[in-house]
Write an enzyme that holds these catalytic residues in place. Sequence first.
Site, PDB file in Angstrom:
ATOM      1  N   ASP A  81       0.935  -1.086  -0.050  1.00  0.00           N
ATOM      2  CA  ASP A  81       0.105   0.125   0.065  1.00  0.00           C
ATOM      3  C   ASP A  81       1.088   1.274  -0.039  1.00  0.00           C
ATOM      4  O   ASP A  81       1.700   1.346   0.964  1.00  0.00           O
ATOM      5  CB  ASP A  81      -0.818   0.018   1.329  1.00  0.00           C
ATOM      6  CG  ASP A  81      -2.199   0.962   1.169  1.00  0.00           C
ATOM      7  OD1 ASP A  81      -3.171   0.509   0.589  1.00  0.00           O
ATOM      8  OD2 ASP A  81      -1.783   2.319   1.642  1.00  0.00           O
ATOM      9  N   LEU A  82       0.680   2.196  -0.880  1.00  0.00           N
ATOM     10  CA  LEU A  82       1.459   3.367  -1.045  1.00  0.00           C
ATOM     11  C   LEU A  82       1.164   4.294   0.168  1.00  0.00           C
ATOM     12  O   LEU A  82       0.030   4.430   0.468  1.00  0.00           O
ATOM     13  CB  LEU A  82       1.021   4.306  -2.448  1.00  0.00           C
ATOM     14  CG  LEU A  82       1.724   3.483  -3.567  1.00  0.00           C
ATOM     15  CD1 LEU A  82       0.964   4.168  -4.796  1.00  0.00           C
ATOM     16  CD2 LEU A  82       3.108   3.311  -3.753  1.00  0.00           C
ATOM     17  N   ASP A 141      -4.687   2.609  -4.536  1.00  0.00           N
ATOM     18  CA  ASP A 141      -3.310   2.315  -4.202  1.00  0.00           C
ATOM     19  C   ASP A 141      -2.685   1.181  -3.462  1.00  0.00           C
ATOM     20  O   ASP A 141      -1.861   1.210  -2.825  1.00  0.00           O
ATOM     21  CB  ASP A 141      -2.840   3.916  -3.572  1.00  0.00           C
ATOM     22  CG  ASP A 141      -3.364   3.766  -1.980  1.00  0.00           C
ATOM     23  OD1 ASP A 141      -4.505   3.133  -2.086  1.00  0.00           O
ATOM     24  OD2 ASP A 141      -2.779   4.356  -1.142  1.00  0.00           O
TER      25      ASP A 141
END
Length: 317
Positions: free
Chosen positions: A192-193, A236
């Site tokens: 996950d960004l 994301d």
Amino acid sequence: MTLLFSFPILTEPDIQRLSGFILQALRQLSVPTLITAAKIPLLNQQLRHSLHHPESSLHLSVVLTETNMEARWDQQKFVLARGISSPSPDLMQNISQYFRDRMHTSNPELLRKQNESIRKKLKMAQEKAQNEIRTIEHQLVHRKKELDLYIKKAETDSLTGLLNRGAYDRMLHEALRELNSSPQAFTLIFLDLDYFKEVNDTFGHAYGDEILRSMALAMRAAIREGQDLACRIGGDEFAILLFSDVPQAHRISQTILSDMSHKVSIGIAPFMEKDTPENMAARADSALYHAKQTGRGKISLPPAASDITLPGCHICG
């Protein structure tokens, strides 16, 4: 031995016509036809075998011996009926004349031309059928390519080129079904960004899209092409289906983390016996949540796997 009739055989219609002649001869001799009728398919099978080559032909004779009616050709003999009483000379003459009349009405040259025409038509029909089969095979190959392309497009994320959520769900289910019947190393990685929403809000969606594409490139570069699977499962949120063990999953995660300037949180969940997609995803998600809660930009394992030794790991939860 007395000749009843002789008969040229070139094609299948000749074989069928011969069967009628044989039964008619029995009737002329007042012999029951039931037993011989049951033998005729076997005779026809032997004649077809003798005609196995397209250009072959044979000349068959039906004769009476002292007690039998026989078919003879190419030094072969087939007994059609047994226990036949010798016919009187008058009856034999009538029978012979009957078949001579039938043979004379069938012009040999005309029969030859008809048989040649039948052969040509059969050859043309075979060639046509083969061409149609080749056309169908070509169409099937073309349709399969179209279907494969359609499936690929349907399962590909248009922005990053990674597999999409639908493909992730399907392939994870398939992988675990095989693993539960034949266990091997397998690891699910969630990525996950970090602070992606803030980046999007500050720099705009175009800049955010470039970050997502960069993440996809980093993932593809880290995994084995054609073996491991990289997916985008949300805005994301990303996943890797890694067909290897936790140490390899950790090395891949470190590579991605480095390429993305430590702006990614990563959770790793190894395959466990009787795993389901739901509980394996829950463990990976729990590990990802732990990485975010402990400062982000980290790699984390779920509690059940935290005792696995990872060389040089100083950022595992």
